[in-house]
Design a protein around this motif. Structure first.
Motif, PDB file in Angstrom:
ATOM      1  N   SER A   1       0.849  -1.191   0.000  1.00  0.00           N
ATOM      2  CA  SER A   1       0.000   0.000   0.000  1.00  0.00           C
ATOM      3  C   SER A   1       0.884   1.240   0.000  1.00  0.00           C
ATOM      4  CB  SER A   1      -0.919   0.031   1.229  1.00  0.00           C
ATOM      5  OG  SER A   1      -1.778  -1.091   1.260  1.00  0.00           O
ATOM      6  N   ALA A   2       0.319   2.359  -0.467  1.00  0.00           N
ATOM      7  CA  ALA A   2       1.108   3.594  -0.548  1.00  0.00           C
ATOM      8  C   ALA A   2       0.256   4.806  -0.218  1.00  0.00           C
ATOM      9  CB  ALA A   2       1.705   3.748  -1.947  1.00  0.00           C
TER      10      ALA A   2
ATOM     11  N   TYR B   1      -5.842   8.887   7.987  1.00  0.00           N
ATOM     12  CA  TYR B   1      -5.462   8.181   9.204  1.00  0.00           C
ATOM     13  C   TYR B   1      -6.484   7.107   9.574  1.00  0.00           C
ATOM     14  CZ  TYR B   1      -4.758   7.095  14.082  1.00  0.00           C
ATOM     15  OH  TYR B   1      -4.593   6.402  15.255  1.00  0.00           O
ATOM     16  N   LEU B   2      -7.767   7.486   9.673  1.00  0.00           N
ATOM     17  CA  LEU B   2      -8.796   6.531  10.085  1.00  0.00           C
ATOM     18  C   LEU B   2      -9.037   5.466   9.024  1.00  0.00           C
ATOM     19  CD1 LEU B   2     -11.460   8.910  11.705  1.00  0.00           C
ATOM     20  CD2 LEU B   2      -9.769   7.475  12.885  1.00  0.00           C
ATOM     21  N   GLY B   3      -8.916   5.853   7.748  1.00  0.00           N
ATOM     22  CA  GLY B   3      -9.239   4.925   6.675  1.00  0.00           C
ATOM     23  C   GLY B   3      -8.119   3.991   6.283  1.00  0.00           C
ATOM     24  N   ALA B   4      -6.860   4.392   6.510  1.00  0.00           N
ATOM     25  CA  ALA B   4      -5.752   3.564   6.040  1.00  0.00           C
ATOM     26  C   ALA B   4      -4.629   3.420   7.065  1.00  0.00           C
ATOM     27  CB  ALA B   4      -5.193   4.138   4.734  1.00  0.00           C
ATOM     28  N   VAL B   5      -4.040   4.537   7.475  1.00  0.00           N
ATOM     29  CA  VAL B   5      -2.821   4.478   8.290  1.00  0.00           C
ATOM     30  C   VAL B   5      -3.045   3.720   9.596  1.00  0.00           C
ATOM     31  CG1 VAL B   5      -1.095   5.844   9.518  1.00  0.00           C
ATOM     32  CG2 VAL B   5      -1.907   6.595   7.269  1.00  0.00           C
ATOM     33  N   ARG B   6      -4.147   3.988  10.265  1.00  0.00           N
ATOM     34  CA  ARG B   6      -4.414   3.290  11.527  1.00  0.00           C
ATOM     35  C   ARG B   6      -4.560   1.787  11.298  1.00  0.00           C
ATOM     36  NH1 ARG B   6      -9.627   4.687  15.245  1.00  0.00           N
ATOM     37  NH2 ARG B   6     -10.666   3.750  13.443  1.00  0.00           N
ATOM     38  N   ARG B   7      -5.192   1.414  10.187  1.00  0.00           N
ATOM     39  CA  ARG B   7      -5.347  -0.008   9.868  1.00  0.00           C
ATOM     40  C   ARG B   7      -4.003  -0.658   9.565  1.00  0.00           C
ATOM     41  NH1 ARG B   7      -8.138   0.532   5.632  1.00  0.00           N
ATOM     42  NH2 ARG B   7      -6.667  -0.149   4.045  1.00  0.00           N
ATOM     43  N   TRP B   8      -3.121   0.089   8.860  1.00  0.00           N
ATOM     44  CA  TRP B   8      -1.791  -0.460   8.576  1.00  0.00           C
ATOM     45  C   TRP B   8      -1.058  -0.748   9.884  1.00  0.00           C
ATOM     46  CZ3 TRP B   8      -0.076   3.790   4.538  1.00  0.00           C
ATOM     47  CH2 TRP B   8      -0.887   3.681   3.398  1.00  0.00           C
ATOM     48  N   ALA B   9      -1.224   0.144  10.850  1.00  0.00           N
ATOM     49  CA  ALA B   9      -0.513   0.000  12.127  1.00  0.00           C
ATOM     50  C   ALA B   9      -1.066  -1.146  12.965  1.00  0.00           C
ATOM     51  CB  ALA B   9      -0.588   1.308  12.906  1.00  0.00           C
TER      52      ALA B   9
ATOM     53  N   VAL C   1       2.190 -12.116 -10.283  1.00  0.00           N
ATOM     54  CA  VAL C   1       1.032 -11.416 -10.847  1.00  0.00           C
ATOM     55  C   VAL C   1       0.156 -10.992  -9.669  1.00  0.00           C
ATOM     56  CG1 VAL C   1      -0.977 -11.558 -12.363  1.00  0.00           C
ATOM     57  CG2 VAL C   1       1.136 -12.759 -12.977  1.00  0.00           C
ATOM     58  N   PRO C   2       0.093  -9.687  -9.379  1.00  0.00           N
ATOM     59  CA  PRO C   2      -0.610  -9.230  -8.166  1.00  0.00           C
ATOM     60  C   PRO C   2      -2.129  -9.276  -8.322  1.00  0.00           C
ATOM     61  CG  PRO C   2       0.091  -7.357  -9.456  1.00  0.00           C
ATOM     62  CD  PRO C   2       0.629  -8.570 -10.169  1.00  0.00           C
ATOM     63  N   ASN C   3      -2.790  -9.401  -7.207  1.00  0.00           N
ATOM     64  CA  ASN C   3      -4.250  -9.384  -7.189  1.00  0.00           C
ATOM     65  C   ASN C   3      -4.748  -8.121  -6.501  1.00  0.00           C
ATOM     66  OD1 ASN C   3      -4.926 -11.963  -8.382  1.00  0.00           O
ATOM     67  ND2 ASN C   3      -4.066 -12.900  -6.534  1.00  0.00           N
ATOM     68  N   PRO C   4      -5.690  -7.403  -7.129  1.00  0.00           N
ATOM     69  CA  PRO C   4      -6.303  -6.272  -6.432  1.00  0.00           C
ATOM     70  C   PRO C   4      -7.283  -6.807  -5.393  1.00  0.00           C
ATOM     71  CG  PRO C   4      -7.347  -6.592  -8.563  1.00  0.00           C
ATOM     72  CD  PRO C   4      -6.230  -7.598  -8.483  1.00  0.00           C
ATOM     73  N   VAL C   5      -7.276  -6.230  -4.213  1.00  0.00           N
ATOM     74  CA  VAL C   5      -8.207  -6.649  -3.170  1.00  0.00           C
ATOM     75  C   VAL C   5      -8.911  -5.424  -2.612  1.00  0.00           C
ATOM     76  CG1 VAL C   5      -6.915  -8.719  -2.536  1.00  0.00           C
ATOM     77  CG2 VAL C   5      -6.414  -6.573  -1.395  1.00  0.00           C
ATOM     78  N   THR C   6     -10.134  -5.614  -2.199  1.00  0.00           N
ATOM     79  CA  THR C   6     -10.888  -4.523  -1.599  1.00  0.00           C
ATOM     80  C   THR C   6     -10.444  -4.357  -0.152  1.00  0.00           C
ATOM     81  OG1 THR C   6     -12.801  -5.024  -2.985  1.00  0.00           O
ATOM     82  CG2 THR C   6     -13.190  -3.659  -1.029  1.00  0.00           C
ATOM     83  N   PRO C   7      -9.974  -3.172   0.216  1.00  0.00           N
ATOM     84  CA  PRO C   7      -9.515  -2.991   1.595  1.00  0.00           C
ATOM     85  C   PRO C   7     -10.667  -3.154   2.575  1.00  0.00           C
ATOM     86  CG  PRO C   7      -9.640  -0.875   0.458  1.00  0.00           C
ATOM     87  CD  PRO C   7      -9.876  -1.940  -0.576  1.00  0.00           C
ATOM     88  N   PRO C   8     -10.374  -3.527   3.814  1.00  0.00           N
ATOM     89  CA  PRO C   8     -11.430  -3.662   4.823  1.00  0.00           C
ATOM     90  C   PRO C   8     -12.242  -2.370   4.945  1.00  0.00           C
ATOM     91  CG  PRO C   8      -9.337  -4.481   5.649  1.00  0.00           C
ATOM     92  CD  PRO C   8      -9.038  -3.808   4.363  1.00  0.00           C
ATOM     93  N   SER C   9     -13.495  -2.525   5.270  1.00  0.00           N
ATOM     94  CA  SER C   9     -14.366  -1.363   5.422  1.00  0.00           C
ATOM     95  C   SER C   9     -13.780  -0.386   6.432  1.00  0.00           C
ATOM     96  CB  SER C   9     -15.757  -1.804   5.888  1.00  0.00           C
ATOM     97  OG  SER C   9     -16.607  -0.705   6.066  1.00  0.00           O
ATOM     98  N   ALA C  10     -13.755   0.875   6.055  1.00  0.00           N
ATOM     99  CA  ALA C  10     -13.155   1.885   6.923  1.00  0.00           C
ATOM    100  C   ALA C  10     -14.079   3.088   7.022  1.00  0.00           C
ATOM    101  CB  ALA C  10     -11.800   2.313   6.375  1.00  0.00           C
TER     102      ALA C  10
END
Length: 321
Positions: A5-6, A18-26, A168-177
């Protein structure tokens, strides 16, 4: 399994990031996950070099302050030589038609008399980001899914033409945020690059500014405390933010407050407390540039080690290594 992820330094990190991605990464990231600051992607439109450099360091500090594992983080431009080489190989694998039909390019280029070539080719750079790190999965929203499909197509084409190199990468739907909307205009998402920041809460905003922005948030004149995103989007946005900070359901929270003012006070307090440790840790890192540089350099070494064999194989098999 490697998941990549980037985040792009197009502005200061805001509450939605933060709430949608960074906190989940952590909190949900694994040892195999990879996160990077995509500063090269921030150059596809006119930019201020010093601001880009400053925002890149700030975003790195925010990710670390939020608890993202240092071993999983790097800055994209620290691998500029590796990415430059692989991007050229992939550009020679990609067709013009594939690049030109990317929806984001067509939308951003529409009506412009002068468009940077990087805006057309950056999906190939994005493919290089993904393939260089050997990512198995790439969590993306609908706006980026087409770019992952391009990476898949280029990986398959290269593997079939020259030899098996790339996963060969797969796109995935991120968890609901949390769906964080602009506080001054709930019809649009909160965005770090918004021209008007009155409705955008930034992670590094001081507490008094966060409180002021929340208390000025647009609601409605219905006077009905309920969770109704379609008819009361401003109120729903505040309830969703409070839900993300407290772990409770928006509808449950709507029943627990007696007025719009009380809700805004609760949201302001919850957001301030959620961001307080992140802000403090980020400022501490920014105040210790030597430590931040050390962590950044170590991240670059690990990212380079993960990718060395893959790049060497791609260059060799394509005839230039």
């Amino acid at each position: 399994m490697t998941r990549l992820s980037a985040i792009t330094p197009s502005g200061h990190v805001q509450l939605g990031n933060y709430l949608g991605a960074v906190r989940r990464w952590a909190t949900q990231g694994t040892e195999q996950d990879v996160y990077f600051i995509s500063d090269l992607h921030g150059m596809t439109t006119p930019h201020n070099p010093q601001r880009l450099r400053s925002l890149t360091r700030e975003q790195l500090a925010v990710l670390l302050a939020a608890g993202v594992e240092p071993r999983s983080v790097f800055v994209q431009s620290d691998l500029v030589r590796e990415l430059g080489a692989l991007t050229w190989v992939l550009e020679c694998t990609c067709t013009y038609g594939e690049a030109a039909r990317m929806i984001q390019f067509r939308e951003k280029a529409a009506g412009q008399s002068s468009v940077r070539l990087g805006l057309l080719t950056y999906p190939v750079l994005m493919a290089a980001d993904i393939l260089l790190q050997g990512a198995d999965e790439v969590p993306v929203g609908e706006d980026q899914a087409q770019h992952v499909e391009l990476a898949r197509a280029l990986a398959r084409r290269f593997n079939g033409t020259y030899g098996e190199v790339f996963v060969v990468p797969n796109p995935v739907t991120p968890p609901s945020a949390a769906r964080v909307r602009d506080l001054s205009d709930p019809s649009r998402k909160m965005a770090k690059s918004a021209e008007d920041s009155a409705g955008v809460v930034f992670v590094l905003d001081p507490p008094e500014l966060v409180e002021r922005k929340v208390r000025r948030a647009v609601t409605d004149n219905l006077g009905q405390l309920r969770y109704a995103p379609q008819t009361q989007p401003g109120l729903a946005n505040l309830l969703e933010i409070l839900a993300a900070c407290t772990g409770k359901a928006p509808a449950e929270l709507a029943d627990s407050v007696g007025s719009y003012a009380e809700l805004k006070n609760a949201v302001a307090e919850a957001v301030v407390e959620e961001l307080r440790p992140i802000r403090a840790a980020t400022m501490a890192l920014l105040d210790d540039p030597a430590e931040l540089d050390r962590i950044r350099a170590a991240g670059a070494v690990r990212a380079r080690e993960r990718s060395q064999h893959r790049l060497a194989a791609a260059l060799r098999l394509s005839g230039i290594g």
